[in-house]
Scaffold this active site. Structure first.
Site, PDB file in Angstrom:
ATOM      1  N   THR A 176       0.876  -1.173   0.000  1.00  0.00           N
ATOM      2  CA  THR A 176       0.000   0.000   0.000  1.00  0.00           C
ATOM      3  C   THR A 176       0.913   1.222   0.000  1.00  0.00           C
ATOM      4  O   THR A 176       1.746   1.372   0.888  1.00  0.00           O
ATOM      5  CB  THR A 176      -0.904   0.015   1.240  1.00  0.00           C
ATOM      6  OG1 THR A 176      -1.681  -1.176   1.274  1.00  0.00           O
ATOM      7  CG2 THR A 176      -1.836   1.219   1.201  1.00  0.00           C
ATOM      8  N   TYR A 206       0.551  -4.847   7.143  1.00  0.00           N
ATOM      9  CA  TYR A 206      -0.702  -5.465   7.561  1.00  0.00           C
ATOM     10  C   TYR A 206      -1.089  -6.539   6.550  1.00  0.00           C
ATOM     11  O   TYR A 206      -0.454  -6.687   5.494  1.00  0.00           O
ATOM     12  CB  TYR A 206      -1.811  -4.430   7.742  1.00  0.00           C
ATOM     13  CG  TYR A 206      -2.267  -3.732   6.486  1.00  0.00           C
ATOM     14  CD1 TYR A 206      -3.413  -4.125   5.808  1.00  0.00           C
ATOM     15  CD2 TYR A 206      -1.564  -2.632   5.979  1.00  0.00           C
ATOM     16  CE1 TYR A 206      -3.846  -3.473   4.670  1.00  0.00           C
ATOM     17  CE2 TYR A 206      -1.993  -1.970   4.841  1.00  0.00           C
ATOM     18  CZ  TYR A 206      -3.141  -2.400   4.190  1.00  0.00           C
ATOM     19  OH  TYR A 206      -3.563  -1.747   3.058  1.00  0.00           O
ATOM     20  N   THR A 274      -0.480  -9.873   1.583  1.00  0.00           N
ATOM     21  CA  THR A 274       0.372  -8.987   2.377  1.00  0.00           C
ATOM     22  C   THR A 274       0.249  -7.552   1.876  1.00  0.00           C
ATOM     23  O   THR A 274      -0.030  -7.308   0.698  1.00  0.00           O
ATOM     24  CB  THR A 274       1.851  -9.396   2.298  1.00  0.00           C
ATOM     25  OG1 THR A 274       2.352  -9.143   0.971  1.00  0.00           O
ATOM     26  CG2 THR A 274       2.046 -10.862   2.647  1.00  0.00           C
ATOM     27  N   GLU A 275       0.471  -6.610   2.789  1.00  0.00           N
ATOM     28  CA  GLU A 275       0.518  -5.196   2.436  1.00  0.00           C
ATOM     29  C   GLU A 275       1.675  -4.543   3.192  1.00  0.00           C
ATOM     30  O   GLU A 275       1.650  -4.430   4.417  1.00  0.00           O
ATOM     31  CB  GLU A 275      -0.799  -4.495   2.784  1.00  0.00           C
ATOM     32  CG  GLU A 275      -2.002  -4.967   1.975  1.00  0.00           C
ATOM     33  CD  GLU A 275      -1.981  -4.532   0.516  1.00  0.00           C
ATOM     34  OE1 GLU A 275      -1.104  -3.712   0.146  1.00  0.00           O
ATOM     35  OE2 GLU A 275      -2.841  -5.012  -0.242  1.00  0.00           O
ATOM     36  N   VAL A 276       2.685  -4.145   2.456  1.00  0.00           N
ATOM     37  CA  VAL A 276       3.845  -3.434   2.995  1.00  0.00           C
ATOM     38  C   VAL A 276       3.680  -1.952   2.683  1.00  0.00           C
ATOM     39  O   VAL A 276       3.162  -1.588   1.621  1.00  0.00           O
ATOM     40  CB  VAL A 276       5.146  -3.986   2.358  1.00  0.00           C
ATOM     41  CG1 VAL A 276       6.337  -3.129   2.718  1.00  0.00           C
ATOM     42  CG2 VAL A 276       5.367  -5.424   2.779  1.00  0.00           C
TER      43      VAL A 276
END
Length: 312
Positions: A176, A206, A274-276
């Protein structure tokens, strides 16, 4: 209505002309052929490399992009099979390089107990143009349903169907970014003739769970693994991340299949996106890659622990 984007008429969806204008503005900014392809080709001593398709974008940018899958050797159908996907959105850099880093480091060790299939860069044109969309102004991560229009997604679906393989686990690697609010969100609203509403971008890592396959213990294992290398996003004052209620620390949920997300492409019981957050002042590009690697390893360790428990 959205009046911040420079293409189109407020309240009216784009026509072919607006999409052509948007495409004319996209420029090559980095090289899939220099950054990604040599790493994939260099894995052939330890893995089987299969070209599952190609994207003929020669009329657009003078390039034909090969699409590769990397498979563990000595495939055994009695072992659990895991799917790892990266670069569905090509601009999300750590998704691509996290998948590659896993293949370069710990994947061989895991392959003694698991069949591993990695699609590290599903959208190479998006990687080169640092873009969310395909050249047709289509979001590939809304295209994994049967009616999906993105060629990138269609070729993944066709390849996985041809394998006739059941998956125990699928982890899809994303980011993100601040550009979701500054560029890609406004562009999407303008394209669709809708009002743009920026979301609150979380500072930290998250996960997005699937509403239909929640698996809270699985997601906790991933969060615990990632927390060793970078910070986890805290919920806002409303108990939300990206305007969604948290299911547990660092985890939100969305309906993968109805949204056409890549995480819906298999029927794996264990699935996560996944969101980094690469724009955080508290992290670096290397830490973002390490976070993706930690997420993969946390997911696979959980699967192996569950498999051992079932056997005993």
């Amino acid at each position: 209505m959205n009046n911040n984007y420079h293409i189109g008429t407020v309240g009216q969806p784009w026509t072919t002309a607006e999409k052509a204008q948007w495409l004319s503005e996209q420029k090559i900014k980095r090289s899939f052929f220099n950054d990604v392809l040599p790493i994939i080709e260099g894995l052939d001593a330890y893995f089987d490399i299969e070209q599952y398709g190609e994207l003929n974008y020669d009329p657009i940018c003078g390039k034909v992009y090969p699409l590769y899958a990397v498979k563990s050797r000595n495939w055994q159908y009695d072992k659990p099979t895991v799917l790892i996907t990266g670069g569905v959105h090509g601009y999300e850099t750590s998704g691509v390089h996290g998948a590659l880093r896993f293949l370069q480091t710990s994947a061989v060790a895991y392959s003694s107990q698991l069949n591993i299939l990695v699609l590290p860069c599903i959208s190479p044109w998006g990687y080169e143009t640092i873009n969310r969309w395909t050249p047709a102004a289509v979001d590939p991560n809304r295209s994994f349903g049967s009616d999906g229009k993105a060629l990138e997604a269609q070729q993944v679906r066709q390849y996985l169907t041809s394998l006739k393989q059941r998956f125990a686990l699928h982890i899809d690697l994303h980011e993100t970014t601040d550009s979701d609010n500054s560029e890609f969100g406004p562009a999407t609203a303008a394209r669709d003739g809708k009002e743009n509403e920026n979301w609150s971008i979380p500072d930290g890592f998250y996960l997005a769970a699937d509403t239909e396959r929640p698996s809270p213990a699985f997601h906790k294992a991933i969060i615990d693994s990632v927390a060793r290398v970078t910070h986890i996003a805290e919920a806002d004052e409303n108990g939300e991340l990206i305007d969604e209620k948290i299911q547990q620390f660092g985890v939100v949920s969305c309906p993968n299949a109805s949204m056409g997300l890549c995480a819906s492409v298999s029927d794996a019981p264990l699935v996560s996106t996944t969101e980094v957050y690469p724009d955080s002042p508290r992290t670096t590009p290397e830490q973002c890659i390490q976070a993706q690697l930690a997420a993969i390893e946390g997911a696979l360790n959980y699967l192996l622990q569950q498999s051992s428990a079932d056997i005993s």
